[in-house]
Design a protein around this motif. Structure first.
Motif, PDB file in Angstrom:
ATOM      1  N   ILE A  47       0.832  -1.200   0.000  1.00  0.00           N
ATOM      2  CA  ILE A  47       0.000   0.000   0.000  1.00  0.00           C
ATOM      3  C   ILE A  47       0.870   1.255   0.000  1.00  0.00           C
ATOM      4  O   ILE A  47       0.610   2.210  -0.749  1.00  0.00           O
ATOM      5  N   VAL A  48       1.894   1.271   0.841  1.00  0.00           N
ATOM      6  CA  VAL A  48       2.767   2.448   0.938  1.00  0.00           C
ATOM      7  C   VAL A  48       3.521   2.672  -0.368  1.00  0.00           C
ATOM      8  O   VAL A  48       3.639   3.816  -0.855  1.00  0.00           O
ATOM      9  N   GLU A  49       4.049   1.603  -0.953  1.00  0.00           N
ATOM     10  CA  GLU A  49       4.799   1.746  -2.200  1.00  0.00           C
ATOM     11  C   GLU A  49       3.900   2.268  -3.325  1.00  0.00           C
ATOM     12  O   GLU A  49       4.287   3.172  -4.081  1.00  0.00           O
ATOM     13  N   ASN A  50       2.692   1.702  -3.462  1.00  0.00           N
ATOM     14  CA  ASN A  50       1.764   2.174  -4.498  1.00  0.00           C
ATOM     15  C   ASN A  50       1.379   3.636  -4.268  1.00  0.00           C
ATOM     16  O   ASN A  50       1.305   4.432  -5.215  1.00  0.00           O
ATOM     17  N   ASN A  51       1.127   3.971  -2.998  1.00  0.00           N
ATOM     18  CA  ASN A  51       0.733   5.341  -2.706  1.00  0.00           C
ATOM     19  C   ASN A  51       1.872   6.323  -3.008  1.00  0.00           C
ATOM     20  O   ASN A  51       1.634   7.426  -3.522  1.00  0.00           O
ATOM     21  N   ASN A  52       3.114   5.931  -2.700  1.00  0.00           N
ATOM     22  CA  ASN A  52       4.251   6.802  -3.003  1.00  0.00           C
ATOM     23  C   ASN A  52       4.387   7.029  -4.511  1.00  0.00           C
ATOM     24  O   ASN A  52       4.669   8.155  -4.957  1.00  0.00           O
ATOM     25  N   VAL A  53       4.195   5.966  -5.283  1.00  0.00           N
ATOM     26  CA  VAL A  53       4.288   6.103  -6.743  1.00  0.00           C
ATOM     27  C   VAL A  53       3.180   7.015  -7.268  1.00  0.00           C
ATOM     28  O   VAL A  53       3.418   7.884  -8.132  1.00  0.00           O
ATOM     29  N   TYR A  94       7.668  17.838 -21.703  1.00  0.00           N
ATOM     30  CA  TYR A  94       6.704  17.882 -20.611  1.00  0.00           C
ATOM     31  C   TYR A  94       5.453  17.074 -20.962  1.00  0.00           C
ATOM     32  O   TYR A  94       4.864  16.401 -20.109  1.00  0.00           O
ATOM     33  N   GLY A  95       5.046  17.163 -22.204  1.00  0.00           N
ATOM     34  CA  GLY A  95       3.882  16.391 -22.632  1.00  0.00           C
ATOM     35  C   GLY A  95       4.111  14.897 -22.496  1.00  0.00           C
ATOM     36  O   GLY A  95       3.218  14.144 -22.090  1.00  0.00           O
ATOM     37  N   LEU A  96       5.329  14.440 -22.829  1.00  0.00           N
ATOM     38  CA  LEU A  96       5.659  13.021 -22.676  1.00  0.00           C
ATOM     39  C   LEU A  96       5.635  12.620 -21.202  1.00  0.00           C
ATOM     40  O   LEU A  96       5.101  11.557 -20.837  1.00  0.00           O
ATOM     41  N   GLN A  97       6.189  13.470 -20.337  1.00  0.00           N
ATOM     42  CA  GLN A  97       6.155  13.186 -18.897  1.00  0.00           C
ATOM     43  C   GLN A  97       4.712  13.114 -18.385  1.00  0.00           C
ATOM     44  O   GLN A  97       4.382  12.278 -17.542  1.00  0.00           O
ATOM     45  N   TYR A  98       3.878  13.995 -18.904  1.00  0.00           N
ATOM     46  CA  TYR A  98       2.467  14.007 -18.496  1.00  0.00           C
ATOM     47  C   TYR A  98       1.798  12.683 -18.856  1.00  0.00           C
ATOM     48  O   TYR A  98       1.070  12.106 -18.032  1.00  0.00           O
ATOM     49  N   ASN A  99       2.030  12.204 -20.071  1.00  0.00           N
ATOM     50  CA  ASN A  99       1.408  10.943 -20.503  1.00  0.00           C
ATOM     51  C   ASN A  99       1.891   9.762 -19.660  1.00  0.00           C
ATOM     52  O   ASN A  99       1.095   8.894 -19.276  1.00  0.00           O
ATOM     53  N   ILE A 100       3.184   9.715 -19.364  1.00  0.00           N
ATOM     54  CA  ILE A 100       3.730   8.615 -18.555  1.00  0.00           C
ATOM     55  C   ILE A 100       3.130   8.635 -17.147  1.00  0.00           C
ATOM     56  O   ILE A 100       2.721   7.603 -16.605  1.00  0.00           O
ATOM     57  N   ALA A 101       3.063   9.830 -16.554  1.00  0.00           N
ATOM     58  CA  ALA A 101       2.508   9.945 -15.201  1.00  0.00           C
ATOM     59  C   ALA A 101       1.029   9.560 -15.194  1.00  0.00           C
ATOM     60  O   ALA A 101       0.553   8.869 -14.277  1.00  0.00           O
ATOM     61  N   TYR A 102       0.290   9.995 -16.223  1.00  0.00           N
ATOM     62  CA  TYR A 102      -1.142   9.666 -16.277  1.00  0.00           C
ATOM     63  C   TYR A 102      -1.346   8.157 -16.419  1.00  0.00           C
ATOM     64  O   TYR A 102      -2.219   7.571 -15.766  1.00  0.00           O
ATOM     65  N   GLN A 103      -0.562   7.513 -17.272  1.00  0.00           N
ATOM     66  CA  GLN A 103      -0.675   6.061 -17.443  1.00  0.00           C
ATOM     67  C   GLN A 103      -0.339   5.327 -16.148  1.00  0.00           C
ATOM     68  O   GLN A 103      -0.965   4.302 -15.806  1.00  0.00           O
ATOM     69  N   THR A 104       0.634   5.843 -15.397  1.00  0.00           N
ATOM     70  CA  THR A 104       0.976   5.235 -14.099  1.00  0.00           C
ATOM     71  C   THR A 104      -0.189   5.326 -13.132  1.00  0.00           C
ATOM     72  O   THR A 104      -0.544   4.358 -12.458  1.00  0.00           O
ATOM     73  N   LEU A 105      -0.810   6.496 -13.062  1.00  0.00           N
ATOM     74  CA  LEU A 105      -1.961   6.669 -12.174  1.00  0.00           C
ATOM     75  C   LEU A 105      -3.128   5.797 -12.611  1.00  0.00           C
ATOM     76  O   LEU A 105      -3.834   5.224 -11.771  1.00  0.00           O
ATOM     77  N   SER A 110      -7.205   2.281  -7.741  1.00  0.00           N
ATOM     78  CA  SER A 110      -7.795   1.156  -7.004  1.00  0.00           C
ATOM     79  C   SER A 110      -9.213   1.414  -6.525  1.00  0.00           C
ATOM     80  O   SER A 110      -9.893   0.476  -6.112  1.00  0.00           O
ATOM     81  N   THR A 111      -9.656   2.663  -6.534  1.00  0.00           N
ATOM     82  CA  THR A 111     -10.997   2.976  -6.053  1.00  0.00           C
ATOM     83  C   THR A 111     -11.814   3.611  -7.180  1.00  0.00           C
ATOM     84  O   THR A 111     -11.264   4.164  -8.145  1.00  0.00           O
ATOM     85  N   ALA A 112     -13.141   3.536  -7.039  1.00  0.00           N
ATOM     86  CA  ALA A 112     -14.030   4.104  -8.049  1.00  0.00           C
ATOM     87  C   ALA A 112     -13.877   5.619  -8.129  1.00  0.00           C
ATOM     88  O   ALA A 112     -13.911   6.207  -9.220  1.00  0.00           O
ATOM     89  N   GLU A 113     -13.685   6.259  -6.982  1.00  0.00           N
ATOM     90  CA  GLU A 113     -13.522   7.715  -6.958  1.00  0.00           C
ATOM     91  C   GLU A 113     -12.249   8.132  -7.679  1.00  0.00           C
ATOM     92  O   GLU A 113     -12.232   9.125  -8.423  1.00  0.00           O
ATOM     93  N   GLU A 114     -11.204   7.375  -7.473  1.00  0.00           N
ATOM     94  CA  GLU A 114      -9.933   7.677  -8.133  1.00  0.00           C
ATOM     95  C   GLU A 114     -10.047   7.491  -9.648  1.00  0.00           C
ATOM     96  O   GLU A 114      -9.550   8.328 -10.432  1.00  0.00           O
ATOM     97  N   LYS A 115     -10.705   6.436 -10.076  1.00  0.00           N
ATOM     98  CA  LYS A 115     -10.895   6.194 -11.512  1.00  0.00           C
ATOM     99  C   LYS A 115     -11.761   7.291 -12.144  1.00  0.00           C
ATOM    100  O   LYS A 115     -11.525   7.692 -13.288  1.00  0.00           O
ATOM    101  N   GLU A 116     -12.761   7.769 -11.405  1.00  0.00           N
ATOM    102  CA  GLU A 116     -13.620   8.836 -11.924  1.00  0.00           C
ATOM    103  C   GLU A 116     -12.823  10.122 -12.148  1.00  0.00           C
ATOM    104  O   GLU A 116     -13.002  10.818 -13.167  1.00  0.00           O
ATOM    105  N   ILE A 117     -11.940  10.457 -11.208  1.00  0.00           N
ATOM    106  CA  ILE A 117     -11.109  11.649 -11.369  1.00  0.00           C
ATOM    107  C   ILE A 117     -10.205  11.507 -12.587  1.00  0.00           C
ATOM    108  O   ILE A 117     -10.029  12.466 -13.368  1.00  0.00           O
ATOM    109  N   LEU A 118      -9.648  10.329 -12.794  1.00  0.00           N
ATOM    110  CA  LEU A 118      -8.765  10.115 -13.935  1.00  0.00           C
ATOM    111  C   LEU A 118      -9.528  10.212 -15.258  1.00  0.00           C
ATOM    112  O   LEU A 118      -8.995  10.720 -16.255  1.00  0.00           O
TER     113      LEU A 118
END
Length: 282
Positions: A47-53, A94-105, A110-118
């Motif tokens: 949980i901690v590792e995923n949250n840090n990422v 910066y655009g490439l970094q944005y896409n990589i970060a978004y794909q990671t998120l 893991s939650t419905a609320e988090e998926k809705e925000i994404l």
């Protein structure tokens, strides 16, 4: 002699069984406690590792939004085309970094609320992409009059809406981290209570086994004493008991200086009854 030996053997076996049962129980409790704590640690580590990422990826999104706006303003105010090109390359990175970060998120959601925000974030990014490309075209072209208004009226509002979603995502991740900490505290508290309960059970089992073994040993000792001082066939006191009581009477008589008497009874022809009718009748 044989009965006494058997009694000692059974007593020894009972004690050994009790000790072995107690040791096995304690080892089982220790293994169960260690295994549970290991599972809790592994779960919390994940949980901690995923949250840090996820937190790091969200911060990348925020840095990219600020960085791209800064690139656009630099391109808007400088006249050197080399600097403009350098800022434009940085803008694309910066655009490439944005896409990589978004794909990671998106991968770690893991939650419905988090998926809705994404999902909302993806829609806003897609809608803003057209305005960004059009404004960048103005900035890299010869139109020096309309690009400031375009940045202010079109790019900044879109980026603000995107940043609001990122802030909402960061707040959600903080909430998830707090929940993970509370869950860890509850898990360790549960493990502690479980170990205490199991320890009490182990103590009760040890006391119970010790009491059973002690009672059994005491009964076997009483049985052995009875068998040593009574006839095995008739159950009547034997010669050893007579001699023991006689020695006790002599000692008591000498200490208190009081006489005592011994009465002897004999049944004539009693042997013939045993020989003809058997010992049970006799």
């Amino acid at each position: 002699m044989i009965t006494e030996r058997l009694g000692k053997i059974f007593s020894s076996i009972g004690v050994r069984i009790g000790v072995v049962a107690t040791v096995v129980l304690m080892l089982a409790l220790t293994f169960a406690g260690i295994n549970y704590m290991s599972q809790v640690n592994m779960r919390m580590k994940g949980i901690v590792e995923n949250n840090n990422v996820k937190v790091e990826a969200a911060h990348v999104l925020q840095n990219v939004i600020r960085g791209r706006l800064l690139n656009m303003y630099v391109i808007a105010i400088v006249d050197d085309y080399f600097i403009k090109d350098e800022e434009y390359q940085r803008f694309n990175s910066y655009g490439l970094q944005y896409n990589i970060a978004y794909q990671t998120l998106q991968r770690l959601a893991s939650t419905a609320e988090e998926k809705e925000i994404l999902v909302n974030l993806e829609g806003l990014t897609r809608d803003a992409q057209h305005d960004v490309q059009e404004v960048m075209g103005l900035l890299l072209g010869d139109d020096t009059h309309s690009h400031h208004d375009a940045i202010r009226d079109r790019v900044i509002p879109n980026q603000k809406r995107i940043n609001d979603q990122v802030i909402k995502l960061v707040a959600l991740q903080k909430k998830q981290a707090d929940n993970a900490v509370r869950e860890a505290e509850l898990s360790y508290q549960y493990a502690r209570d479980l170990m205490m309960v199991l320890g009490v059970i182990a103590c009760v089992m040890f006391i119970f086994i010790a009491a059973v073994v002690s009672r059994k040993v005491s009964k076997q000792a009483q049985d052995m004493e009875y068998q040593a001082f009574h006839d095995e066939l008739t159950g009547l006191p034997n010669r050893m008991l007579f001699l023991d009581r006689l020695a006790h009477a002599l000692t008591l008589s000498q200490r208190e200086e009081k006489p005592f008497a011994i009465m002897l009874l004999d049944l004539d022809r009693f042997k013939e009854v045993n020989d003809t009718l058997g010992h049970d009748v006799g």
